[in-house]
Design an enzyme around this catalytic site. Sequence first.
Site, PDB file in Angstrom:
ATOM      1  N   GLY A  13       6.959  43.389  31.393  1.00 18.89           N
ATOM      2  CA  GLY A  13       7.895  43.837  32.423  1.00 18.89           C
ATOM      3  C   GLY A  13       7.853  42.917  33.626  1.00 18.89           C
ATOM      4  N   ARG A  74       9.058  40.932  25.719  1.00 15.71           N
ATOM      5  CA  ARG A  74       7.898  41.353  24.930  1.00 15.71           C
ATOM      6  C   ARG A  74       8.198  40.866  23.514  1.00 15.71           C
ATOM      7  NH1 ARG A  74       9.066  46.243  28.195  1.00 15.71           N
ATOM      8  NH2 ARG A  74       7.434  46.414  29.765  1.00 15.71           N
ATOM      9  N   ASP A 105      -1.614  43.536  30.611  1.00 17.09           N
ATOM     10  CA  ASP A 105      -2.631  43.519  29.550  1.00 17.09           C
ATOM     11  C   ASP A 105      -2.121  42.951  28.224  1.00 17.09           C
ATOM     12  OD1 ASP A 105      -4.846  44.366  30.873  1.00 17.09           O
ATOM     13  OD2 ASP A 105      -4.628  46.486  30.335  1.00 17.09           O
ATOM     14  N   THR A 127       2.379  42.887  37.440  1.00 16.44           N
ATOM     15  CA  THR A 127       2.974  44.158  37.008  1.00 16.44           C
ATOM     16  C   THR A 127       2.988  45.112  38.192  1.00 16.44           C
ATOM     17  OG1 THR A 127       2.532  46.200  35.768  1.00 16.44           O
ATOM     18  CG2 THR A 127       0.690  44.694  35.971  1.00 16.44           C
ATOM     19  N   ASP A 129       2.560  48.153  38.152  1.00 16.90           N
ATOM     20  CA  ASP A 129       1.751  49.361  37.927  1.00 16.90           C
ATOM     21  C   ASP A 129       0.354  49.338  38.557  1.00 16.90           C
ATOM     22  OD1 ASP A 129       3.868  50.210  36.477  1.00 16.90           O
ATOM     23  OD2 ASP A 129       2.854  50.275  34.543  1.00 16.90           O
ATOM     24  N   ASP A 131      -2.280  48.298  37.069  1.00 15.08           N
ATOM     25  CA  ASP A 131      -3.107  48.907  36.015  1.00 15.08           C
ATOM     26  C   ASP A 131      -3.988  47.901  35.275  1.00 15.08           C
ATOM     27  OD1 ASP A 131      -1.081  47.544  34.739  1.00 15.08           O
ATOM     28  OD2 ASP A 131      -0.599  49.125  33.327  1.00 15.08           O
ATOM     29  N   ARG A 173       3.294  54.547  33.623  1.00 13.13           N
ATOM     30  CA  ARG A 173       3.114  55.367  32.417  1.00 13.13           C
ATOM     31  C   ARG A 173       1.681  55.843  32.270  1.00 13.13           C
ATOM     32  NH1 ARG A 173       7.105  52.533  28.408  1.00 13.13           N
ATOM     33  NH2 ARG A 173       5.936  50.722  29.099  1.00 13.13           N
TER      34      ARG A 173
END
Length: 322
Positions: A13, A74, A105, A127, A129, A131, A173
């Site tokens: 993303g 992706r 990741d 990203t 996120d 994360d 997510r």
Amino acid sequence: MAARAIAVLTSGGDAPGMNAAVRAVARTALSQGLRVIGVHRGYNGLLNGDVFEMNLRSVSDIIHRGGTILYTARSEEYNTPAGVEKAAQTCRDLGVDGVVVIGGDGSFRGARDLTGQGIPCVGIPGTIDNDIACSDYTVGFDTAMNTAMEMVDRIRDTAQSHDRCSVVEVMGRRCGDIALETGIAVGATSILVPEIPYDLDRDVIERMRFTQSSGKKHFIVIVAEGIGGVADIAKYIEEKTGIETRATVLGHVQRGGSPTLRDRVVASAMGHHAVDLITKGIGNRVVAMQGGKIVDFDITEALNMKRHFDKDLYEVALNISI
Ligand code: F6P
């Protein structure tokens, strides 16, 4: 052997600040006399030979732009041993002796695999996120949160005018960081994140009733994407409290826009560090931020690290949003 050429790609993303990272990689490498190859659409570009030679001006006027000038994807084909071998062959054919991969990741797993084929790769966490376990910060997080905050501020104006409750879903997510920080910044009555088990009656309805008892008439509830179901949550709140409730999913608006200062600066520092590693012949690393400093980790080690949700900050939100 000193590196002669490096490639740079963005994968997964997109995130605001990726362009600043691409710019830093290109400028750092070019200034050291290396050739720089831009790769389009993530690993797909290495499979299809969709690459181009970059110069100092290829990255002009992009530091303030959201998205990624390299495009992103992706790639399913890359995620096979044959795909990785094909990408490695493209690198050898191009004389590329290192690849900088900007992504999350999944992109780092691809970088680890390509390193396994003899092409040293360095990852940069890009990203929204936040994360990536090894890094306190990922490029794009600050911009996404500021966008979410601004959007919720607008929602709040109308919620306040109508004495309503607004339930807002923000991205993330598996990671509730955007929800947590945005929730604090907008004074949300409740914040629901995937990392903390919740009970709607205890964590939303009772908190709303408590704040109502001191005169509060409009409410914001922030829900991370990983929890989802904002329409149902809104319906439940309305049924239980009698307060008119609306649901909003912010969605991809959070992924776009001009990167904040923080994202531009962190991306620039990480891009510079990534090239430093590759020019020293060091691969299989992820650049990270730890305690405000730019560091790096072995990719496999980084992928095995466990992310810690900031429970102290969550506690702060619970204590002051009353
Ligand atoms: O990883 C970034 C992210 O925006 C997540 O927050 C979200 O779950 C996902 O990407 C959405 O992916 P896509 O753009 O493929 O719908």
